[in-house]
Design an enzyme around this catalytic site. Structure first.
Site, mmCIF file in Angstrom:
data_model
loop_
_atom_site.group_PDB
_atom_site.id
_atom_site.type_symbol
_atom_site.label_atom_id
_atom_site.label_comp_id
_atom_site.label_asym_id
_atom_site.label_seq_id
_atom_site.Cartn_x
_atom_site.Cartn_y
_atom_site.Cartn_z
ATOM 1 N N ASN A 5 -2.259 2.561 5.580
ATOM 2 C CA ASN A 5 -1.330 1.446 5.322
ATOM 3 C C ASN A 5 -1.201 0.667 6.618
ATOM 4 O OD1 ASN A 5 -0.856 2.511 2.833
ATOM 5 N ND2 ASN A 5 1.289 3.065 3.213
ATOM 6 N N GLY A 6 -1.050 -0.653 6.515
ATOM 7 C CA GLY A 6 -0.839 -1.460 7.708
ATOM 8 C C GLY A 6 -2.029 -2.365 7.989
ATOM 9 N N LYS A 63 15.588 -15.076 -9.273
ATOM 10 C CA LYS A 63 15.366 -14.030 -10.291
ATOM 11 C C LYS A 63 14.572 -14.600 -11.456
ATOM 12 C CE LYS A 63 16.113 -10.979 -8.632
ATOM 13 N NZ LYS A 63 16.707 -10.750 -7.345
ATOM 14 N N LYS A 100 7.012 -4.840 -4.103
ATOM 15 C CA LYS A 100 8.396 -4.450 -3.841
ATOM 16 C C LYS A 100 8.721 -4.508 -2.347
ATOM 17 C CE LYS A 100 12.457 -2.960 -4.879
ATOM 18 N NZ LYS A 100 13.372 -4.001 -5.390
ATOM 19 N N GLU A 136 10.933 -15.380 -10.471
ATOM 20 C CA GLU A 136 10.221 -14.161 -10.095
ATOM 21 C C GLU A 136 9.712 -13.389 -11.314
ATOM 22 O OE1 GLU A 136 12.941 -11.652 -7.935
ATOM 23 O OE2 GLU A 136 11.353 -10.734 -6.755
ATOM 24 N N HIS A 141 22.168 -36.549 -4.849
ATOM 25 C CA HIS A 141 21.322 -36.968 -3.726
ATOM 26 C C HIS A 141 19.843 -36.758 -4.026
ATOM 27 C CE1 HIS A 141 24.874 -37.671 -1.328
ATOM 28 N NE2 HIS A 141 25.318 -36.467 -1.648
ATOM 29 N N CYS A 145 0.820 -1.217 0.000
ATOM 30 C CA CYS A 145 0.000 0.000 0.000
ATOM 31 C C CYS A 145 0.853 1.266 0.000
ATOM 32 C CB CYS A 145 -0.883 0.018 1.231
ATOM 33 S SG CYS A 145 -2.019 -1.364 1.307
ATOM 34 N N ARG A 187 5.707 -0.313 -5.938
ATOM 35 C CA ARG A 187 5.633 -1.090 -4.697
ATOM 36 C C ARG A 187 4.664 -2.268 -4.811
ATOM 37 N NH1 ARG A 187 7.176 1.749 -0.090
ATOM 38 N NH2 ARG A 187 5.532 0.734 1.079
ATOM 39 N N GLU A 203 20.131 -17.212 -5.973
ATOM 40 C CA GLU A 203 19.672 -15.900 -6.444
ATOM 41 C C GLU A 203 19.283 -15.964 -7.929
ATOM 42 O OE1 GLU A 203 18.617 -13.329 -5.357
ATOM 43 O OE2 GLU A 203 19.074 -11.632 -6.655
ATOM 44 N N TRP A 253 -2.958 -2.769 -1.637
ATOM 45 C CA TRP A 253 -2.589 -4.173 -1.846
ATOM 46 C C TRP A 253 -3.520 -4.938 -0.908
ATOM 47 C CZ3 TRP A 253 1.090 -7.216 -4.417
ATOM 48 C CH2 TRP A 253 1.343 -8.473 -3.868
HETATM 49 C C1 AGP Z 1 14.026 -9.962 -4.655
HETATM 50 O O1 AGP Z 1 14.134 -9.975 -6.027
HETATM 51 C C2 AGP Z 1 12.684 -10.051 -4.137
HETATM 52 N N1 AGP Z 1 11.806 -9.097 -4.684
HETATM 53 C C3 AGP Z 1 12.515 -10.317 -2.653
HETATM 54 O O2 AGP Z 1 13.009 -11.603 -2.431
HETATM 55 C C4 AGP Z 1 13.162 -9.351 -1.650
HETATM 56 O O3 AGP Z 1 14.542 -9.468 -1.686
HETATM 57 C C5 AGP Z 1 12.604 -9.668 -0.239
HETATM 58 O O4 AGP Z 1 11.227 -9.448 -0.226
HETATM 59 C C6 AGP Z 1 13.272 -8.871 0.858
HETATM 60 O O5 AGP Z 1 13.078 -7.505 0.675
HETATM 61 P P1 AGP Z 1 13.925 -6.443 1.486
HETATM 62 O O6 AGP Z 1 15.342 -6.575 1.075
HETATM 63 O O7 AGP Z 1 13.326 -5.112 1.122
HETATM 64 O O8 AGP Z 1 13.752 -6.754 2.954
#
Ligand code: AGP
Length: 608
Positions: A98-99, A485, A603, A488, A504, A2, A27, A481, A73
């Site tokens: 928000n929250g 990526k 985000k 995602e 394994h 939000c 976001r 990672e 959101w």
């Molecule tokens: C990364 O590409 C992601 N969008 C996600 O894993 C992100 O790193 C995670 O939500 C943690 O976010 P932060 O670093 O803002 O705490």
């Protein structure tokens, strides 16, 4: 997640609200709305994009000098127009939130008994009615808000306007960020500074429990006890250019290419201060003295940065280091050790699971806390005894890229600071590390130059349904990672394994349809990785190997090789992060997905 924006000015604020909401789009959200005071309260809400809501607001001729806006959101209640903010209570006030309000059900029952009707399933409408109830008692929006927030449990940032009060906005904060922007004869509020920097750079961050009134000519802040307080005015360093796309097609692409600059900027204070505890603030020497261990807490990509750091901290500083997923740590019994340094890593500084894990660690007796974060004044660094701010600049793409590599730089510095404090860093080694760090932006730039070759690989990945990523040692987190990526943003199912684990279990998955990406730098584990590669080749799997320029890795049938720059020793994960980012980006591009706003993701993950 939000986002809040609000404005009071001697001009029409609707374009300001819309511009602010557009800057908060990154976001993640599923509906948007604005409300203004134009004699009476007028509101437009839409599910979907801000642009659709903007068109509706323009069709209705919405214009006024006082208003609030929101991107939602969904948490309580589905994605519907009725659940979108702002919520209006009895035509008297409009409110955005928000929250999450934890005691919304009991307050809802109470308000129903008082005669208030509900048109949404949200916890926010409860807050709107509660403030309205107190507004009717007190006749004053500020007092009404102060009374209402005392009756709420949970997290909130609120912005409220009242029909009876065209001269001010009232805002409140607990557990969610909120700031006020001060202009010339106008003022703004927002949950994220990016929403107001196009209007003003003078900002005041509210503290936990604050309630404030925002007028065209100033701001009055009251703390949780109701006492008037002064909060420091700051000049925001967020540049407008970092919020604009420029010549790039996507923010993710822009942010991948910004990495040499972001790393160089992050290195600046490190190279200036040296590997001294002062790097982490005035309490650095006191809190890093006599460390017996390190506990890292983070989520997602930031967690993977922590996994790389564990290797560095144990190898260089010689102290045990544990790394936990914050959302798990916060719910398990822990044994607090006063000698342990708790390090939280978060790009946004707002991730609820990381924030709560830190609160839990503190409550259990940890007092040595350090936050590595990219956003000044966000919740996690504020709660930490020590801070290190990465200088990646605003990261807009949901997929974290430059935040990750700058976190790695900060964590490498942390390992060396601890090593030096423990007498494990010779002057000669220190000089070598400084030299390696100085060359790092250049090595990352070389990795960026591989883009055309990686884009060609991406064409082969695009039709696939699954992929495996393999790495060993320091590069296993880079394999994790790379897989994160890829899934995602391209929605290809990808998994990562420490290459030694292949036999394994996951080897059973390997066939001609399974591309296998291998991070194979020229380090001590290279020969082991080569054996793992043979295991895959023998089963018909197609290999895509990222090898260092100086490693003896030949192409052969079914084994494609891209050579990254010369091996850079312990800093190699920073360089190897770049090709896996580009592979994910170009694969997503070829599949036509929404690279910067992938489905179902936000985000800043400010809910559990
Ligand atoms: C990364 O590409 C992601 N969008 C996600 O894993 C992100 O790193 C995670 O939500 C943690 O976010 P932060 O670093 O803002 O705490």
């Amino acid at each position: 997640m939000c986002g809040i924006v609000g404005a009071i000015a001697g001009r029409d604020v609707v374009p300001v609200l819309i511009d602010g909401l557009k800057r908060l789009e990154y976001r993640g959200y599923d509906s948007a709305g604005v409300a203004v005071l134009d004699g009476e309260l007028k509101r437009v809400r839409r599910t979907g994009r801000v642009a659709e809501m903007e068109a509706a607001a323009s069709a209705e001729g919405l214009a006024a000098g006082l208003g609030i806006g929101h991107t939602r959101w969904a948490t309580h209640g589905g994605v519907t127009e009725a659940n979108a903010h702002p919520h209006i209570s009895e035509g008297e006030l409009a409110l955005v939130h928000n929250g999450i309000i934890e005691n919304h059900e009991e307050q809802r029952e109470r308000l129903k008994a008082l005669g208030y009707g509900f048109s949404s399933q949200t916890d926010t409408e409860v807050v709107a009615h509660l403030v309205c109830h107190h507004l009717r008692e007190t006749g004053d929006l500020l007092s009404a808000t102060q009374r209402a927030v005392r009756e709420l449990r949970g997290a909130y940032a609120l912005a409220i306007i009242a029909r009876s009060d065209p001269s001010r906005l009232v805002v409140a904060r607990m557990g969610c960020p909120l700031l006020v922007g001060l202009g010339e004869g106008e003022a703004f509020v927002a949950s994220d500074v990016s929403a107001v920097v196009a209007q003003t750079r003078r900002v005041v961050y509210l503290e936990e429990g604050d309630v404030a009134e925002v007028r065209r000519d100033g701001l009055a802040v009251f703390d949780a006890t109701g006492a008037a307080v002064q909060r420091a005015e700051q000049v925001s360093g967020v540049s407008l250019a970092s919020l604009e796309l420029g010549p790039y097609r996507h923010f993710m692409q822009k942010e991948i290419h910004e990495q040499p600059r972001a790393i160089a900027d992050t290195l600046e204070p490190i190279l200036e201060t040296g590997f001294s505890p002062a790097l982490f603030g005035p309490r650095g020497s006191e809190l890093l003295a006599g460390l017996t261990g390190v506990q890292i807490l983070a989520c997602g990509t930031s967690h993977y940065a922590g996994l790389v750091a564990r290797y560095w901290i144990e190898a260089l500083a010689g102290v045990p280091c544990a790394v936990d997923i914050a959302s798990e740590y916060r719910y398990r019994p822990i044994v607090a050790n006063p000698g342990t340094l708790v390090v939280t890593i978060s790009q946004s500084g707002e991730t609820l699971d990381t924030f709560e894990a830190l609160k839990y660690a503190i409550a259990e007796g940890h007092h040595r806390t350090l936050s590595i974060c990219n956003v000044a004044e966000s919740a996690i660094p504020r709660l930490s005894a020590m801070q290190f701010l990465t200088r990646a600049g605003a990261e807009i793409g949901v997929a974290s890229t430059k935040a990750f590599t700058t976190q790695l730089v900060a964590l490498f510095a942390l390992a060396l600071v601890i090593a030096k404090a423990r007498g494990r860093l010779t002057a000669e080694d220190e000089a070598l590390h400084v030299e390696a760090l100085r060359h790092l932006p250049g090595s990352v730039q070389h990795a960026l130059n591989l883009e055309p070759q990686i884009a060609a690989w991406a064409e082969r990945f695009a039709p696939k349904q699954h992929a495996l990523f393999l790495g060993r040692g320091l590069h296993f987190p880079i394999a994790l990672e790379g897989a994160l990526k890829l899934k995602e943003i391209s929605y290809i199912h990808a998994e990562a394994y420490a290459a030694g684990e292949l036999k394994h279990g996951p080897l059973a998955l390997v066939d001609r349809e399974m591309p296998v990406v291998v991070i194979a730098p020229n380090d001590a584990l290279l020969e082991k990785v080569k054996s793992n590669i043979h295991e895959v080749r023998a089963r018909g799997g197609e290999m895509f190997v990222f090898a260092d320029a100086d490693s003896q890795f030949g192409e052969e049938e079914g084994v494609h090789v891209i050579r990254t720059p010369r091996h850079v020793g312990l800093l190699s994960p920073v360089v190897h992060a770049v090709p896996v980012q580009m592979l994910a980006y170009h694969t997503a591009l070829a599949r036509g997905t929404d690279v910067d706003k992938p489905r179902n993701l936000a985000k800043s993950v400010t809910v559990e």
